[in-house]
Each structure stands twice: as structure tokens, then as C-alpha cells.
Design a protein around this motif. Structure first.
Motif, short mmCIF file in Angstrom:
data_model
loop_
_atom_site.label_atom_id
_atom_site.label_comp_id
_atom_site.label_asym_id
_atom_site.label_seq_id
_atom_site.Cartn_x
_atom_site.Cartn_y
_atom_site.Cartn_z
N ALA A 171 39.75 36.65 40.75
CA ALA A 171 40.62 37.65 41.37
C ALA A 171 42.08 37.29 41.17
O ALA A 171 42.91 38.13 40.77
N GLN A 172 42.41 36.03 41.43
CA GLN A 172 43.81 35.60 41.28
C GLN A 172 44.26 35.62 39.82
O GLN A 172 45.38 36.02 39.51
N GLY A 173 43.36 35.19 38.93
CA GLY A 173 43.70 35.20 37.51
C GLY A 173 43.95 36.60 37.00
O GLY A 173 44.92 36.87 36.28
N VAL A 174 43.08 37.55 37.39
CA VAL A 174 43.23 38.94 36.97
C VAL A 174 44.49 39.55 37.59
O VAL A 174 45.24 40.26 36.91
N ALA A 175 44.70 39.29 38.87
CA ALA A 175 45.88 39.86 39.54
C ALA A 175 47.17 39.39 38.87
O ALA A 175 48.09 40.19 38.64
N ARG A 176 47.25 38.10 38.54
CA ARG A 176 48.47 37.59 37.90
C ARG A 176 48.62 38.14 36.48
O ARG A 176 49.72 38.52 36.07
N ALA A 177 47.52 38.19 35.73
CA ALA A 177 47.59 38.73 34.37
C ALA A 177 48.01 40.19 34.40
O ALA A 177 48.83 40.64 33.59
N ALA A 178 47.45 40.97 35.34
CA ALA A 178 47.82 42.37 35.46
C ALA A 178 49.29 42.53 35.82
O ALA A 178 50.00 43.41 35.30
N LEU A 179 49.77 41.67 36.71
CA LEU A 179 51.18 41.70 37.08
C LEU A 179 52.07 41.42 35.87
O LEU A 179 53.05 42.13 35.63
N LEU A 180 51.72 40.40 35.10
CA LEU A 180 52.52 40.05 33.93
C LEU A 180 52.51 41.14 32.87
O LEU A 180 53.49 41.33 32.15
N LEU A 181 51.38 41.84 32.77
CA LEU A 181 51.23 42.87 31.74
C LEU A 181 51.55 44.27 32.25
O LEU A 181 51.46 45.25 31.50
N GLY A 182 51.91 44.37 33.52
CA GLY A 182 52.37 45.65 34.07
C GLY A 182 51.29 46.70 34.23
O GLY A 182 51.52 47.86 33.89
N MET A 183 50.13 46.30 34.76
CA MET A 183 49.05 47.28 34.96
C MET A 183 48.48 47.15 36.36
O MET A 183 48.50 46.07 36.96
N PRO A 184 47.96 48.25 36.91
CA PRO A 184 47.36 48.18 38.25
C PRO A 184 46.03 47.46 38.23
O PRO A 184 45.28 47.52 37.24
N ALA A 185 45.72 46.78 39.34
CA ALA A 185 44.47 46.02 39.44
C ALA A 185 43.87 46.21 40.82
O ALA A 185 44.56 46.16 41.83
N ALA A 186 42.54 46.43 40.85
CA ALA A 186 41.79 46.48 42.10
C ALA A 186 40.70 45.42 42.02
O ALA A 186 40.01 45.32 41.00
N ILE A 187 40.56 44.64 43.08
CA ILE A 187 39.61 43.52 43.07
C ILE A 187 38.61 43.69 44.21
O ILE A 187 39.00 43.85 45.37
N VAL A 188 37.33 43.64 43.88
CA VAL A 188 36.26 43.66 44.87
C VAL A 188 35.99 42.21 45.26
O VAL A 188 35.57 41.40 44.43
N MET A 189 36.23 41.86 46.54
CA MET A 189 36.13 40.49 47.01
C MET A 189 35.19 40.41 48.21
O MET A 189 35.14 41.33 49.02
N PRO A 190 34.45 39.31 48.37
CA PRO A 190 33.59 39.15 49.54
C PRO A 190 34.43 38.98 50.82
O PRO A 190 35.51 38.41 50.79
N ARG A 191 33.87 39.48 51.92
CA ARG A 191 34.59 39.40 53.20
C ARG A 191 34.85 37.96 53.62
O ARG A 191 35.81 37.68 54.35
N ASP A 192 33.98 37.04 53.19
CA ASP A 192 34.15 35.64 53.59
C ASP A 192 34.91 34.82 52.54
O ASP A 192 34.87 33.59 52.58
N ALA A 193 35.60 35.48 51.63
CA ALA A 193 36.41 34.75 50.65
C ALA A 193 37.47 33.93 51.38
O ALA A 193 37.99 34.36 52.41
N PRO A 194 37.79 32.75 50.88
CA PRO A 194 38.82 31.93 51.54
C PRO A 194 40.13 32.70 51.70
O PRO A 194 40.60 33.34 50.75
N PRO A 195 40.70 32.69 52.89
CA PRO A 195 41.94 33.45 53.14
C PRO A 195 43.05 33.15 52.15
O PRO A 195 43.80 34.05 51.76
N LEU A 196 43.15 31.90 51.72
CA LEU A 196 44.20 31.55 50.76
C LEU A 196 44.05 32.34 49.47
O LEU A 196 45.03 32.84 48.90
N LYS A 197 42.80 32.48 48.99
CA LYS A 197 42.56 33.21 47.75
C LYS A 197 42.85 34.70 47.92
O LYS A 197 43.39 35.35 47.02
N VAL A 198 42.50 35.23 49.08
CA VAL A 198 42.79 36.64 49.37
C VAL A 198 44.30 36.87 49.40
O VAL A 198 44.82 37.82 48.79
N GLU A 199 45.01 35.99 50.09
CA GLU A 199 46.46 36.14 50.22
C GLU A 199 47.15 36.06 48.86
O GLU A 199 48.07 36.84 48.56
N ARG A 200 46.73 35.11 48.03
CA ARG A 200 47.36 34.93 46.72
C ARG A 200 47.08 36.14 45.81
O ARG A 200 47.93 36.55 45.02
#
Length: 323
Positions: free
Chosen positions: A85-114
Motif C-alpha cells: 500500500a505504501q509503495g503504491v501510494a508513493r509511486a502514484a504520488l511521484l507519477l501524478g496518478m490517483p490511487a485507492a488501496i484496499v486495506m485490512p481493518r487490523d492493518a498497523p496504524p503506522l502503515k495506514v497513516e503513511r
């Protein structure tokens, strides 16, 4: 490369060109104490120091940078417990494209925040009962977006393989070559990429107990899913089934797997901190756990082992260090 074709070493080299200037060339770390304990020469590829804190940025950036302008405008959808999720979000940011990530509810808060901090939209699901692949595929179809899986994609595998190309060059600078690779394994994207980049080395997979389906699949000769899912510290490696793509690559490489316990992983996290001076998350410490627990005999060998991620919540890390 065509999306249906398995990746080749040439694709890994192409990925390295795309990643130049974007991914970090992470160091190889070593410790006299760990070498003595294992009776081997162990070199750790510190992907915990990679952009976004894990090797996942390599595959994500390689996949997204290969999209056409029209595809970039439509955006992408991914599913991940956090590091992809973080890798895709950063790559999308760098390349200027929208990104939606499906994440588990119990994902570590740090990973969700980043992930959210890099501009991605997050859609939560239940890890045990929710079919994340189906949720993400439906969302991508609804939006006309491109689905970016975490390991079941040739571009993803080729991108992860760049860690192997770097490692081979770094070892060569010492006049060495890897006899064996020990890779932390969830879906097998990293292990498959390393197999392409270092085909002469024996390949071992380190998985969390209860989620050691890759090793079992390779042992039996057919893909078998996780059947008794339960709690594990290794949230990054909670994959329920490897893909034909990664299975085929790892099978051709003669890969074998071992399972590590939460206790093994916690000890590895402490050792990485005290001996290698790095913060490693539970899933990222699985390869070191396999070594320290003696589950793989590497005596007399030159070994490349992955520290695949460092995105651990501070409270959990403090608990592990003091337990």
C-alpha cells in the motif's frame, strides 16, 4: 514486457533502469556475532531502509511507471496490509496518478497513516472474512482503474528483483557470490525476483507459522492455500495463497520453505536492533528468524538474507525489545 508473460532477467534489468534515481540502493549489513552463531557469512539486504520502508516500492514504481498516460489518468487500485500500500501510494504520488488501496481493518496504524499521507484513498475490509482480491477487482472495474496486485504481476516481480541485482554487485565488490538466499515470503514476489537475479544460489523461503503455504506448495508440487489462518506478528506476510506466476518461478529455482514462530521473529527483531542497528518489522525479520532458530543449515556458506521491511508500530517494537 507483455502482462501475461513471465518476467526474465532482462525485465529485471529494465526495472533497474526505471528505478534509478527513485529507489534507494540499500546496503548489505553484516555482524560478526551472527556469522559466528550461524557458522556462515551472512549479508543482510536492508530493504527496511528502502523508500517507504520496504522493498515493495521497487515493484510498485516499476509497475506504475510502465502504465500509459491514459492508464495513469484512470488511476490504480491495490490491496495490501500495508507495505505494498505504501509503495503504491508513493509511486502514484511521484507519477501524478490517483490511487485507492484496499486495506485490512487490523492493518498497523503506522502503515495506514503513511499510506494516507501520500494521498491514497483507503477502503477497509476484514482480513479473515473479506475477499480482498474481489473487493479490489470490483472497485477497479467500477472506476475503470488498473488493478495493481502485490505479487501476481510480472512487472512487480521484476521490480523486486532489482534488490537481487544490487546485492550481486555488492557481493562481487567483496569478491563473493551468494551460495544461498533466504527471503521473507508472503506471496513470493521478492523471492521470485531474487531467483531471477541470482539463479545460481539456493533459494529458501521464510514464512510465519500457519501461513507457510508457499513452502508447502513447493513441497507437494501444487499450490495449496492457507487453511488454518490465525494470529501472527507478521502482518506483512499474511498471504493466503501464492500465485501461479510466483509458484512457477520459485519451483523452477528449487525453492524450499521453513516456518518461523512469533517467538523466533521477536528474537530476530531484537538481534537486528542490537547487532545490525536497524529497526525491522516482524515480517521483515522472518529470514533472520529462520537463521537464528537453526531452521536452515548454512554452515560454511555465503548467504544473502532479506530484511524486507521496517514499518513497525513503535508500541509493538518497544514491547518486543523489552520482552
Amino acid at each position: 514486457m507483455p502482462e501475461t508473460s513471465p518476467p526474465r532477467i532482462e525485465d529485471v534489468r529494465d526495472a533497474a533502469t526505471r528505478l534509478a534515481g527513485h529507489a534507494v540502493q540499500t546496503p548489505l549489513l553484516r555482524s560478526d556475532a551472527i556469522d559466528a552463531a550461524t557458522k556462515a557469512r551472512i549479508f543482510f539486504k536492508a530493504e527496511c531502509l528502502q523508500v517507504t520502508g520496504s522493498f515493495k516500492f521497487r515493484g510498485a514504481y516499476n509497475r506504475l511507471s510502465a502504465l500509459s498516460e491514459k492508464e495513469r489518468e484512470a488511476g490504480i487500485v491495490a490491496f495490501s496490509s500495508g507495505n505494498h500500500a505504501q509503495g503504491v501510494a508513493r509511486a502514484a504520488l511521484l507519477l501524478g496518478m490517483p490511487a485507492a488501496i484496499v486495506m485490512p481493518r487490523d492493518a498497523p496504524p503506522l502503515k495506514v497513516e503513511r499510506t494516507r499521507a501520500d494521498g491514497a484513498e483507503i477502503i477497509f475490509y476484514d482480513r479473515i472474512t473479506g475477499p480482498r482480491e474481489e473487493i479490489a477487482a470490483a472497485l477497479a472495474a467500477e472506476r475503470g482503474a488498473i488493478l495493481v496486485p502485490s505479487f501476481d504481476d510480472p512487472h512487480i516481480v521484476a521490480g523486486q528483483g532489482t534488490a537481487g541485482l544490487e546485492s550481486a554487485a555488492q557481493l562481487a565488490a567483496f569478491g563473493l557470490a551468494a551460495d544461498a538466499i533466504i527471503a521473507c515470503c508472503g506471496g513470493g514476489g521478492l523471492a521470485s525476483g531474487l531467483a531471477l537475479a541470482l539463479p545460481e544460489a539456493a533459494l529458501w523461503l521464510a514464512e510465519p507459522a500457519g501461513y507457510d503455504d508457499a513452502g508447502e506448495s513447493l513441497r507437494t508440487g501444487t499450490i495449496v492455500p492457507v487453511t488454518h489462518a490465525g494470529p501472527t506478528l507478521c502482518d506483512a506476510l499474511q498471504t493466503f495463497r501464492i500465485a501461479p506466476l510466483t509458484y512457477d518461478i520459485m519451483s523452477r529455482a528449487g525453492a524450499r520453505g521453513v516456518a518461523v514462530s512469533d517467538a523466533d521473529v521477536a528474537q530476530a527483531m531484537r538481534t537486528a536492533f542490537t547487532e545490525l542497528k536497524v529497526v525491522v518489522e516482524p515480517g521483515g525479520a522472518a529470514a533472520l528468524a529462520a537463521l537464528l532458530s537453526g531452521k536452515i543449515d548454512v554452515e560454511g556458506q555465503v548467504v544473502l538474507a532479506t530484511l524486507s521491511g521496517g514499518n513497525v508500530d513503535p508500541a509493538l517494537f518497544a514491547k518486543v525489545l523489552t520482552s
